[in-house]
Design an enzyme around this catalytic site. Structure first.
Site, PDB file in Angstrom:
ATOM      1  CD  GLU A 244      61.947 -33.202 -55.135  1.00  0.00           C
ATOM      2  OE1 GLU A 244      61.636 -33.246 -53.924  1.00  0.00           O
ATOM      3  OE2 GLU A 244      61.187 -32.747 -56.010  1.00  0.00           O
ATOM      4  CE  LYS A 299      61.683 -29.191 -50.502  1.00  0.00           C
ATOM      5  NZ  LYS A 299      60.722 -30.169 -51.022  1.00  0.00           N
ATOM      6  CB  CYS A 351      60.517 -29.631 -55.340  1.00  0.00           C
ATOM      7  SG  CYS A 351      58.911 -29.980 -56.108  1.00  0.00           S
TER       8      CYS A 351
END
Length: 419
Positions: A244, A299, A351
């Protein structure tokens, strides 16, 4: 004076008992962290923790919740120093300790082990402040027991019925029979996890968070990333995965770097984290470069307080501006994204997403997860993250390829880590 001393001793004893329950409930995390995981010990400590939750006095329940909040989440406040509000760290730690005092405190509303078992089952569906890293079934992830809801329910039923029968003389002879329900909660199968026929390199840098976003370090970080990609090409990998925000910039606003990555992707598939800007909106994304083309996976699930503020709108903007310098203003995709790499489909997870049920919709066979754990170094955070990934990999029979900065890189499945 004697009554005062007795009261003090009683309170101290309650604190010690609560700490004991919290240590049992948290044992599996620290055992994993220090590479001391044994299924038998984990099974015993997990059962003991829930057994004591079902029978402990009210004050003990409250102190157990407090210490669980500390043992699981003492590290969350570490990230606040990077928003220039490091003074808040101890208050954040205290907040989570109090939050889980209330979370488990509902058990103190009754002394009935049967009702407490029902409450423990109900709160397993609750995510306070949209924070889902305390899964009630998680202590059983590295044990002989399963982690599905029905198995969790059987465990609670077995322990609560044992206590209930033990408390009633006329039923005491049935108490050990109640424990037979534990047999139904055992894992009798060990599924096989088959890796795709791809040679995959997972990059695991050790870059401290305070260094990562300094403008003077950007050139060196980008150069190191490109070096890793070139080496992966030289070693004949099919895919290289970088963590990330491996490129600490808005990559779609850096045409020279993006062009280089497109060129490299004619020889190797590349998945990397970076920021993405579109219509003045900021996204924390995963980029997939392949055959000279690029795909963006936005995301879908944001980190509470890290990337969005889980508060009513009238408070959200003030908190974001006052404490986060406007940094918690990312926006999300509406559904999960997949990458197809040499004919193999991988679900993208950035994540926190890899520890959320939503990203496993459809039971994907393979995931590529990327993380930056530098926010919380040094702590148990990468270990807890890995255990949560294992939890979801086990539930959905998935294999997770995880590339992380500052700890956590590896290939994760429900049986542990693959080589």
């Amino acid at each position: 004076m004697k009554n005062t001393n007795n009261s003090f001793r009683a309170q101290l004893y309650a604190l010690v008992q609560g700490l004991g329950i919290a240590l049992l409930f948290s044992y599996f995390i620290y055992a994993e962290h220090f590479d001391l995981t044994f299924e038998l010990i984990n099974s015993i400590t997990a059962l003991a923790a829930f057994y004591l939750f079902l029978k402990a006095p009210t004050r003990v329940i409250l102190s157990a919740g407090f210490f669980i909040g500390l043992l699981w989440f003492y590290w969350i406040g570490y990230s606040f120093k990077y928003y220039h509000v490091g003074w808040m760290a101890p208050f954040i730690t205290l907040f989570f300790a109090l939050l889980y005092t209330l979370f488990f405190g509902v058990l103190a509303l009754t002394n009935s082990p049967l009702v407490r078992a029902l409450l423990l089952f109900v709160i397993s569906f609750v995510e306070p402040m949209d924070w889902n890293w305390l899964q009630a079934e998680l202590p059983f992830v590295n044990t002989y027991f399963g982690i599905d809801k029905w198995q969790y329910a059987l465990i609670l039923a077995a322990l609560s019925l044992f206590l209930y029968f033990s408390a009633h003389k006329e039923m005491r002879k049935f108490r050990y029979g109640a424990l037979l329900l534990l047999v139904g909660a055992l894992n009798f199968t060990t599924p096989e996890y088959i890796k795709p026929d791809l040679k995959i390199k997972l990059y695991a840098p050790e870059l401290r968070q305070e260094e990562k976003w300094l403008p003077q370090n950007r050139r060196a970080i980008v150069a190191e990333n490109l070096k890793v990609i070139r080496q992966a090409i030289k070693e004949k990998y099919d895919l290289v995965v970088l963590p990330e925000s491996a490129f600490p910039l808005f990559l779609n606003s850096a045409p020279q770097i993006e062009s280089l990555l497109r060129d490299y992707s004619r020889q190797i598939d590349i998945v990397t984290g970076a920021l993405y800007i579109e219509n003045n909106l900021h996204y924390n994304v995963s980029y997939h470069f392949s055959k000279g083309r690029v795909q963006i996976a936005k995301k879908m699930v944001l980190v509470p307080f890290g990337e969005y503020i889980p508060l009513p709108s009238f408070l959200r903007q003030w908190v974001n501006t006052t404490f986060f310098d406007g940094a918690s203003d990312f926006v999300t995709a509406k559904e999960p994204s997949d990458f197809v790499i040499k004919g193999v489909t991988f679900r993208s997870a950035v994540c926190y997403e890899a520890t959320c049920e939503e990203i496993y919709e459809g039971d994907p066979d393979y995931l590529i997860a990327i993380s930056n754990n530098g926010w919380f170094y040094p702590s148990i955070e990468p270990t807890l993250q890995k255990l949560l990934m294992r939890f979801y990999a086990k539930k959905h029979h998935s294999i997770i390829y995880h590339s992380a900065n500052m700890g956590g890189t590896g290939i994760i499945c429900g049986n542990g880590e693959l080589q």
